[in-house]
Design a protein around this motif. Structure first.
Motif, PDB file in Angstrom:
ATOM      1  N   ASN A   1       0.829  -1.200   0.000  1.00 37.36           N
ATOM      2  CA  ASN A   1       0.000   0.000   0.000  1.00 37.36           C
ATOM      3  C   ASN A   1       0.865   1.252   0.000  1.00 37.36           C
ATOM      4  O   ASN A   1       1.932   1.289   0.598  1.00 37.36           O
ATOM      5  CB  ASN A   1      -0.920  -0.012   1.216  1.00 37.36           C
TER       6      ASN A   1
ATOM      7  N   THR B   1       0.806   5.710   0.059  1.00 37.67           N
ATOM      8  CA  THR B   1       0.187   7.034   0.158  1.00 37.67           C
ATOM      9  C   THR B   1       1.161   8.048  -0.425  1.00 37.67           C
ATOM     10  O   THR B   1       2.324   8.100  -0.027  1.00 37.67           O
ATOM     11  CB  THR B   1      -0.134   7.412   1.610  1.00 37.67           C
TER      12      THR B   1
ATOM     13  N   TYR C   1      -1.925   1.118  -4.548  1.00 36.61           N
ATOM     14  CA  TYR C   1      -1.174  -0.106  -4.278  1.00 36.61           C
ATOM     15  C   TYR C   1      -0.168  -0.295  -5.397  1.00 36.61           C
ATOM     16  O   TYR C   1      -0.512  -0.140  -6.571  1.00 36.61           O
ATOM     17  CB  TYR C   1      -2.133  -1.300  -4.214  1.00 36.61           C
TER      18      TYR C   1
ATOM     19  N   LYS D   1     -10.510   5.400  -5.719  1.00 36.86           N
ATOM     20  CA  LYS D   1     -10.128   5.994  -4.437  1.00 36.86           C
ATOM     21  C   LYS D   1      -9.566   7.405  -4.586  1.00 36.86           C
ATOM     22  O   LYS D   1      -9.255   8.042  -3.581  1.00 36.86           O
ATOM     23  CB  LYS D   1      -9.094   5.093  -3.733  1.00 36.86           C
TER      24      LYS D   1
ATOM     25  N   HIS E   1     -10.559   3.560   4.567  1.00 40.85           N
ATOM     26  CA  HIS E   1     -10.073   2.198   4.801  1.00 40.85           C
ATOM     27  C   HIS E   1      -8.655   2.021   4.273  1.00 40.85           C
ATOM     28  O   HIS E   1      -7.800   1.412   4.928  1.00 40.85           O
ATOM     29  CB  HIS E   1     -11.020   1.180   4.176  1.00 40.85           C
ATOM     30  N   ALA E   2      -8.390   2.547   3.068  1.00 39.51           N
ATOM     31  CA  ALA E   2      -7.086   2.387   2.453  1.00 39.51           C
ATOM     32  C   ALA E   2      -6.006   3.090   3.280  1.00 39.51           C
ATOM     33  O   ALA E   2      -4.877   2.585   3.424  1.00 39.51           O
ATOM     34  CB  ALA E   2      -7.090   2.931   1.030  1.00 39.51           C
TER      35      ALA E   2
ATOM     36  N   ARG F   1      -5.818   3.420   6.413  1.00 40.79           N
ATOM     37  CA  ARG F   1      -5.520   2.693   7.644  1.00 40.79           C
ATOM     38  C   ARG F   1      -4.738   1.414   7.405  1.00 40.79           C
ATOM     39  O   ARG F   1      -4.248   0.797   8.358  1.00 40.79           O
ATOM     40  CB  ARG F   1      -6.811   2.362   8.381  1.00 40.79           C
ATOM     41  N   ARG F   2      -4.625   0.986   6.157  1.00 37.65           N
ATOM     42  CA  ARG F   2      -3.942  -0.281   5.895  1.00 37.65           C
ATOM     43  C   ARG F   2      -2.451  -0.150   6.101  1.00 37.65           C
ATOM     44  O   ARG F   2      -1.842   0.859   5.754  1.00 37.65           O
ATOM     45  CB  ARG F   2      -4.208  -0.726   4.455  1.00 37.65           C
ATOM     46  N   PRO F   3      -1.827  -1.180   6.653  1.00 36.33           N
ATOM     47  CA  PRO F   3      -0.355  -1.158   6.773  1.00 36.33           C
ATOM     48  C   PRO F   3       0.305  -1.267   5.417  1.00 36.33           C
ATOM     49  O   PRO F   3      -0.349  -1.591   4.413  1.00 36.33           O
ATOM     50  CB  PRO F   3      -0.050  -2.375   7.643  1.00 36.33           C
ATOM     51  N   ARG F   4       1.562  -1.009   5.384  1.00 36.20           N
ATOM     52  CA  ARG F   4       2.319  -1.101   4.142  1.00 36.20           C
ATOM     53  C   ARG F   4       2.201  -2.510   3.588  1.00 36.20           C
ATOM     54  O   ARG F   4       2.002  -2.718   2.409  1.00 36.20           O
ATOM     55  CB  ARG F   4       3.786  -0.734   4.414  1.00 36.20           C
TER      56      ARG F   4
END
Length: 257
Positions: free
Chosen positions: A150, A152, A164, A215, A251-252, A254-257
């Motif tokens: 993931n 950012t 991603y 997104k 949601h995206a 908050r996702r870990p790497r």
């Protein structure tokens, strides 16, 4: 949702009334360069064009097809090295047309494999060189290191871009382009400089998929607004429903790497 064929999309578009005009979206090589959910980007453009009050017309271009005229937005997706080899010669044959469209300001979204091939070249990890068409001042070298997870991206134009990445190509930007943004989480173009994607004129190029536009509606609206302004001289936005996009972004993020 099943994507409309070119004929179905054209027919559906012709039946819409009260439209501000037609915006033609061309997907490059969906047969061979569409392994990262790239149709999702086209579907987002199709729906948001309608929300903004225009009529979408969805076109496809595959190897050997006649190249459409009067294209307003171009979308190119990702593919494996084998897919890049399939389209290589045909893409080179369209070099002049695509350069002319890019330099004239046609908005484009280029993801992963076609991001690489719109650059100068992609050199695989075995040493084979796949020439690009040189629209973008970038070069890519394949490695044994896979950049995956993931991401950012902090962008001065679009705010936080969420997506991603999954690629082994290391892309370096030349002075003729600027980065799309810097990576706040994830890797991006390569494993060292913290940059992601490339911007040139109205082109947005990126390694982010998943798909990218669901997104990141700000990028979708940039493409639509630019297309409308170029074609009709102005753009009056509609009222898109961004509820699901905002939920997906939450949601995206908050996702870990």
């Amino acid at each position: 949702m099943t994507p409309l064929s070119q004929d179905e999309a054209s027919s559906a578009g012709s039946q819409e009334t009260g439209s501000k005009g037609t915006i033609r979206v061309l997907q490059l090589y969906p047969r061979d360069m569409n392994i990262y959910g790239d149709w999702g980007n086209v579907l987002v453009l199709q729906q948001r064009i309608r929300w903004h009050g225009y009529t979408p017309e969805i076109l496809e271009y595959n190897v050997g097809d006649p190249f459409p005229e009067d294209v307003d937005i171009i979308v190119g997706g990702g593919g494996q090295d084998s897919g890049q080899l399939v389209i290589q010669d045909d893409l080179l044959s369209r070099e002049s047309a695509l350069k002319e469209l890019a330099d004239d300001g046609t908005p484009m979204l280029l993801i992963c494999g076609l991001y690489q091939l719109f650059g100068r070249f992609f050199k695989t990890r075995t040493g084979a060189v796949i020439p690009g068409i040189g629209v973008l001042d970038v070069e890519t070298h394949g490695t044994d290191e896979r950049l995956i997870g993931n991401v950012t991206v902090s962008s001065p134009e679009f705010g936080d871009i969420l997506g991603y990445e999954n690629h082994s190509g290391q892309t370096r930007l030349g002075p003729g382009v600027r980065p799309l943004g810097t990576t706040a989480k994830g890797t991006g173009n390569n494993s060292s400089d913290g940059q992601e994607g490339a911007r040139y004129r109205n082109i947005v190029a990126s390694y982010l998929h998943g798909s990218l536009l669901p997104k990141n509606p700000a990028i979708a609206d940039f493409l639509i607004r630019t297309a409308a302004e170029r074609k009709y001289g102005s753009f009056t936005p509609g009222a898109p429903d961004d509820g699901y996009a905002e939920l997906a972004r939450e949601h995206a993020a908050r996702r870990p790497r």
